[in-house]
Scaffold this motif. Structure first.
Motif, PDB file in Angstrom:
ATOM      1  N   UNK A 204       0.811  -1.221   0.190  1.00 41.65           N
ATOM      2  CA  UNK A 204      -0.137  -0.148  -0.087  1.00 41.65           C
ATOM      3  C   UNK A 204       0.895   1.437   0.097  1.00 41.65           C
ATOM      4  N   UNK A 205       0.353   2.197  -0.520  1.00 42.29           N
ATOM      5  CA  UNK A 205       1.171   3.523  -0.649  1.00 42.29           C
ATOM      6  C   UNK A 205       1.815   4.152   0.393  1.00 42.29           C
ATOM      7  N   UNK A 206       0.920   3.937   1.567  1.00 42.98           N
ATOM      8  CA  UNK A 206       1.528   4.416   3.031  1.00 42.98           C
ATOM      9  C   UNK A 206       2.612   3.467   3.548  1.00 42.98           C
ATOM     10  N   UNK A 207       3.150   2.380   2.839  1.00 48.47           N
ATOM     11  CA  UNK A 207       4.063   1.842   3.602  1.00 48.47           C
ATOM     12  C   UNK A 207       5.340   1.347   2.547  1.00 48.47           C
ATOM     13  N   UNK A 208       5.496   2.407   1.477  1.00 49.02           N
ATOM     14  CA  UNK A 208       6.293   2.320   0.433  1.00 49.02           C
ATOM     15  C   UNK A 208       7.674   2.243   0.938  1.00 49.02           C
ATOM     16  N   UNK A 209       7.941   3.244   1.724  1.00 46.80           N
ATOM     17  CA  UNK A 209       9.455   3.280   2.269  1.00 46.80           C
ATOM     18  C   UNK A 209       9.806   2.286   3.195  1.00 46.80           C
ATOM     19  N   UNK A 210       8.806   1.868   4.010  1.00 47.35           N
ATOM     20  CA  UNK A 210       8.982   0.686   4.888  1.00 47.35           C
ATOM     21  C   UNK A 210       9.295  -0.679   4.302  1.00 47.35           C
ATOM     22  N   UNK A 211       8.389  -0.952   3.243  1.00 45.13           N
ATOM     23  CA  UNK A 211       8.638  -1.885   2.202  1.00 45.13           C
ATOM     24  C   UNK A 211      10.052  -2.092   1.783  1.00 45.13           C
TER      25      UNK A 211
END
Length: 492
Positions: free
Chosen positions: A353-360
């Motif tokens: 999901x867009x809100x976890x891009x950096x975390x991914x």
């Protein structure tokens, strides 16, 4: 109304009874105690190979299970050899070759003729070859084979069908930016091989429009010669009779010049972070890529096992850690890509999901670092090898699949027994082998990291990973898209 009674006590009693019964019979009560017999030897039925005086190679594979006869001719020369200013030529050729009909029948008339016999004759174009195939009932073989020969040797390439193929390809071009996963695949290939590489370039309106009927005829004159053809036939036939028919059919076909393979350099991607802005999505597609290797690499079997452990299935590290434990991915996987005659792509791919891009992205980097910090265990090795070996046979569970694989070895110059070597090669892989290929073929410092998504929804800017290059995916000659500035690409 009588209250429903719980099934749990009854099930517990049943399990206890069965356990006692198994113990009384000396049977295992724990699945881990079950003795697993060794796999049967894998010796698939090898097709018979014939080499004609004109250089044509034929494989015959008997299969009497059903009254069918199928065949496919694979011809050297594909889209990697087409001119850069006419990308799409081979795709048009692959369609119009069949739909354009032959000297004596239009493509529509061929359709009617074949449908009346529940048969098919099809053509297609690929990266390194074109194909002509047939599929028919045994009783109709002679009729359908005549159509196959006409399509192979007397195609007409009628203009109306060329125009239809162009329209269909142009429709695909117009819609190619609708699918974010498609964008990610396309741009990842461009980053790895280079946008002008024949393994990554894509058809555009102008290159499709530039293709003429004469180009298709020239292509056929250049590449369709018996010494560049490998024909495979599988089905319910008498091998001696079939050999006689095929020798008669192709004996007078004169040998031509050998097809030349395109010479391509592979430098690998420029490391960095790349971004495609797509505002109509609520998730990001992420790719981490650099060059892979080939199947004839001595490390091929160890790479196969590494891929299975690292990113190949539901028990892989990527799936277990990134998706199951951290909940960051809808789908995640990857590994060292191998192809027959040019480097594959090392690729890690995931959607989040867009809100976890950096975390991914952090999680993928962590998994790569873990290759050094957390050595592969004996249990991981065993599970991976068991998974590969237990599923391997299902990839070749028909005589037709074995035939197609054997034809590929012939096409690319691999040993005839390459398929039979696979199982033994996998069984010999050790923990040290897997660790070695991880060190040799996974390079964090060489990665091109691609993100397709909506920057304003990211958990933190992509610039936190380094300088970001915005990619313009607008379609030349179509409705121009806005160029995405690096500022827009990296701001939250």
């Amino acid at each position: 109304m009588r209250p429903r009674r719980s099934l749990i006590p009854a099930l517990a009693v049943t399990a206890a009874i069965l356990s006692c019964a198994f113990e009384a019979r000396g049977q295992a009560t724990d699945w881990k105690e079950i003795s697993i017999p060794p796999l049967h030897a894998f010796h698939p039925q090898e097709p018979r190979r014939l080499a004609l005086p004109n250089g044509m190679v034929i494989f015959l594979q008997e299969d009497h299970e059903l009254p069918l006869v199928r065949g496919i001719a694979r011809i050297r020369g594909g889209s990697r050899e087409e001119p850069a200013d006419k990308v799409g030529l081979v795709e048009i050729y692959g369609q119009a070759w069949r739909t354009g009909g032959v000297k004596t029948k239009t493509g529509d008339e061929l359709d009617d003729y074949l449908e009346a016999r529940a048969a098919k004759v099809e053509t297609a174009g690929g990266a390194d070859s074109t194909t002509v195939s047939w599929d028919c009932l045994k009783e109709n073989f002679d009729d359908v084979f005549r159509v196959f020969m006409d399509v192979l040797q007397q195609p007409e390439f009628r203009e109306d069908k060329i125009d239809l193929a162009k329209k269909q390809i142009s429709t695909g071009i117009a819609r190619r930016n609708d699918d974010p996963m498609g964008i990610a695949r396309r741009e990842a290939a461009k980053l790895t091989y280079g946008s002008s590489s024949p393994y990554a370039r894509v058809a555009e309106y102008a290159t499709v429009a530039a293709v003429t009927r004469e180009d298709l005829l020239d292509w056929r004159r250049t590449y369709v010669h018996p010494n560049d053809v490998i024909l495979g036939v599988v089905g319910d036939f008498d091998p001696a009779s079939m050999e006689t028919k095929l020798r008669q059919a192709f004996a007078s076909w004169p040998k031509g010049p050998a097809a030349k393979k395109a010479e391509v350099a592979f430098a690998g991607p420029k490391p960095g972070v790349y971004f495609v802005q797509k505002d109509d999505v609520n998730q990001s597609n992420i790719r981490m890529v650099h060059l892979g290797t080939t199947k004839d690499n001595p490390d091929y079997y160890a790479i196969e096992v590494f891929n299975e452990i690292f990113g190949g299935g539901f028990t892989s590290r990527l799936f277990a850690d990134v998706r199951t434990k951290k909940g960051l991915a809808y789908g995640v996987g990857g590994g060292v890509g191998t192809t027959y005659d040019h480097p594959g792509i090392f690729q890690l791919a995931m959607g989040t999901k867009s809100g976890t891009t950096a975390a991914a992205i952090d999680a993928l980097y962590e998994e790569i670092d873990g290759l050094e910090k957390n050595p592969f265990t004996a249990d991981e090795l065993k599970k991976a090898k068991d998974s590969i070996l237990n599923s391997f046979v299902f990839s070749f569970d028909s005589k037709e699949k074995v035939l197609v694989e054997r034809m590929a070895y012939e096409f690319y110059g691999y040993p005839a027994d390459f398929l039979e070597r696979y199982r033994a090669g996998i069984e010999k892989v050790t923990q040290e082998d897997v660790a070695r290929v991880a060190r040799r073929y996974v390079h964090k410092d060489r990665l091109a990291v691609l993100v397709v998504g909506k920057a304003s929804d990211f958990d933190r800017p992509l610039s936190s990973f380094g300088p970001v290059t915005a990619l313009d995916i607008s379609i030349p000659g179509g409705t121009p898209g806005k160029k995405k500035s690096e500022t827009a690409a990296t701001s939250k």
